[in-house]
Design an enzyme around this catalytic site. Structure first.
Site, mmCIF file in Angstrom:
data_model
loop_
_atom_site.group_PDB
_atom_site.id
_atom_site.type_symbol
_atom_site.label_atom_id
_atom_site.label_comp_id
_atom_site.label_asym_id
_atom_site.label_seq_id
_atom_site.Cartn_x
_atom_site.Cartn_y
_atom_site.Cartn_z
ATOM 1 N N ASP A 16 0.830 -1.215 0.000
ATOM 2 C CA ASP A 16 0.000 0.000 0.000
ATOM 3 C C ASP A 16 0.861 1.262 0.000
ATOM 4 O OD1 ASP A 16 -2.334 1.422 0.028
ATOM 5 O OD2 ASP A 16 -2.635 1.286 2.189
ATOM 6 N N HIS A 33 2.773 3.278 -8.813
ATOM 7 C CA HIS A 33 2.659 1.834 -9.072
ATOM 8 C C HIS A 33 3.916 1.330 -9.773
ATOM 9 C CE1 HIS A 33 -1.370 2.091 -7.649
ATOM 10 N NE2 HIS A 33 -1.863 2.707 -8.696
ATOM 11 N N LEU A 127 10.581 -20.948 -4.303
ATOM 12 C CA LEU A 127 9.637 -19.987 -3.688
ATOM 13 C C LEU A 127 8.407 -19.902 -4.574
ATOM 14 C CD1 LEU A 127 8.952 -17.539 -1.756
ATOM 15 C CD2 LEU A 127 10.093 -16.087 -3.443
HETATM 16 C C1 FPP Z 1 -1.966 0.171 -3.347
HETATM 17 O O1 FPP Z 1 -1.538 1.504 -3.366
HETATM 18 C C2 FPP Z 1 -1.322 -0.577 -4.416
HETATM 19 C C3 FPP Z 1 -1.967 -1.106 -5.492
HETATM 20 C C4 FPP Z 1 -3.428 -1.001 -5.689
HETATM 21 C C5 FPP Z 1 -1.243 -1.780 -6.577
HETATM 22 C C6 FPP Z 1 0.004 -2.529 -6.229
HETATM 23 C C7 FPP Z 1 0.700 -2.793 -7.494
HETATM 24 C C8 FPP Z 1 2.024 -2.748 -7.717
HETATM 25 C C9 FPP Z 1 3.026 -2.568 -6.659
HETATM 26 C C10 FPP Z 1 2.498 -2.858 -9.138
HETATM 27 C C11 FPP Z 1 3.220 -4.042 -9.539
HETATM 28 C C12 FPP Z 1 2.764 -5.321 -8.964
HETATM 29 C C13 FPP Z 1 3.280 -6.510 -9.326
HETATM 30 C C14 FPP Z 1 2.901 -7.738 -8.605
HETATM 31 C C15 FPP Z 1 4.242 -6.611 -10.427
HETATM 32 P P1 FPP Z 1 -2.607 2.671 -3.479
HETATM 33 O O2 FPP Z 1 -2.740 3.037 -4.919
HETATM 34 O O3 FPP Z 1 -3.904 2.269 -2.842
HETATM 35 O O4 FPP Z 1 -1.891 3.807 -2.672
HETATM 36 P P2 FPP Z 1 -2.568 4.954 -1.778
HETATM 37 O O5 FPP Z 1 -3.300 4.278 -0.648
HETATM 38 O O6 FPP Z 1 -1.395 5.752 -1.318
HETATM 39 O O7 FPP Z 1 -3.476 5.719 -2.694
#
Ligand code: FPP
Length: 244
Positions: A16, A33, A127
């Site tokens: 997050d 992201h 893994l």
């Molecule tokens: C939450 O942050 C994160 C996500 C919804 C996406 C996670 C995805 C990645 C890290 C990209 C790559 C993933 C893989 C497995 C290759 P948020 O957008 O909710 O952040 P915020 O709470 O600060 O708005």
């Protein structure tokens, strides 16, 4: 990292804070992201090196479908890019990739990319990385309940014979042990509809670090914290036996 100490068999991560990371730098959310992919790479390497057997990464929840369509498209494209770019490295590292979640909602090119990644890494066993994509804990319990109900309807199962292990096997994580530890980045203290059934006895470790800044040493900090947790599973340990 020493293998001798108490290493969790399965770690699940709520990645997050990507949006906040981008906002702090005046960048579009998508860049957060993208930066999060570096953290994904580090954590996979650190988990493999530490001897963790299963790593679950919460990449896209059932609720994330409500985000603006350009953010959804960017996230899906990033995932395909990640698998495309990293697959050789993952194979070399002995990583098996599996995707858990509602595949029926995935765009065809994403469904194809994840299926290819699963097939190419199927025989790896160092893994197992479970990418939770279009995943929600409630969705998972619901799809398991539907499958079980069908078995009952067809006369293959007597509801009286149902056990907790049986329910576990019907979940999208069937065959994977429950997570010993859940790591949450960005300082929030909630499960956000991740592994609801599976998290019954998971140790939770939260860090204020935003996911794009998460690095190997944060992962090792979590392992250290886990090694001194006392897990009691609702029982009482460390007391004198009752003389009665
Ligand atoms: C939450 O942050 C994160 C996500 C919804 C996406 C996670 C995805 C990645 C890290 C990209 C790559 C993933 C893989 C497995 C290759 P948020 O957008 O909710 O952040 P915020 O709470 O600060 O708005």
């Amino acid at each position: 990292m020493s293998r001798g100490r108490n290493i969790p068999q399965h770690i699940a991560v709520i990645m997050d804070g990507n949006g906040r990371w981008a906002a702090k730098k005046g960048l579009p959310r998508f860049m957060g992201h993208r930066a999060g992919m570096t953290a994904v790479r580090e954590v996979i390497e650190a988990a493999a090196d530490a001897g963790v057997r299963y790593l679950s990464l919460f990449a896209f929840s059932t609720e994330n479908w409500k985000r603006p369509s350009d953010e959804i498209s960017a996230l899906m494209a990033l995932l395909v890019e990640y698998l495309d770019r990293e697959i050789v490295e993952l194979v070399n590292r002995g990583v098996r990739m599996t995707i858990i979640g509602d595949r029926s909602r995935l765009p065809p090119e994403v469904a194809q990319a994840v299926q290819d990644a699963e097939e190419r890494t199927r025989s790896n066993d160092r893994l197992q990385v479970n990418i939770a994509l279009s995943y929600g804990g409630r969705w998972d319990i619901l799809q398991a309940a539907r499958s079980i109900a069908l078995e009952v309807k067809e006369g293959l199962l007597d509801p009286e014979d149902m056990t907790e292990d049986m329910v576990s096997r019907y979940l999208a994580t069937g065959g994977v042990p429950d997570p010993d530890m859940i790591i949450r980045a960005s300082g929030e203290l909630r499960l956000s509809n991740f592994y609801l059934w599976q998290a019954a006895y998971s140790e939770i470790w939260s860090t204020p670090v935003l996911w794009p800044d998460f690095r190997r040493h944060h992962f090792e900090e979590a392992l250290q914290a886990f090694s001194v947790r006392q897990r009691r599973y609702g029982e009482v340990f460390g007391e004198e036996p009752d003389p009665c």
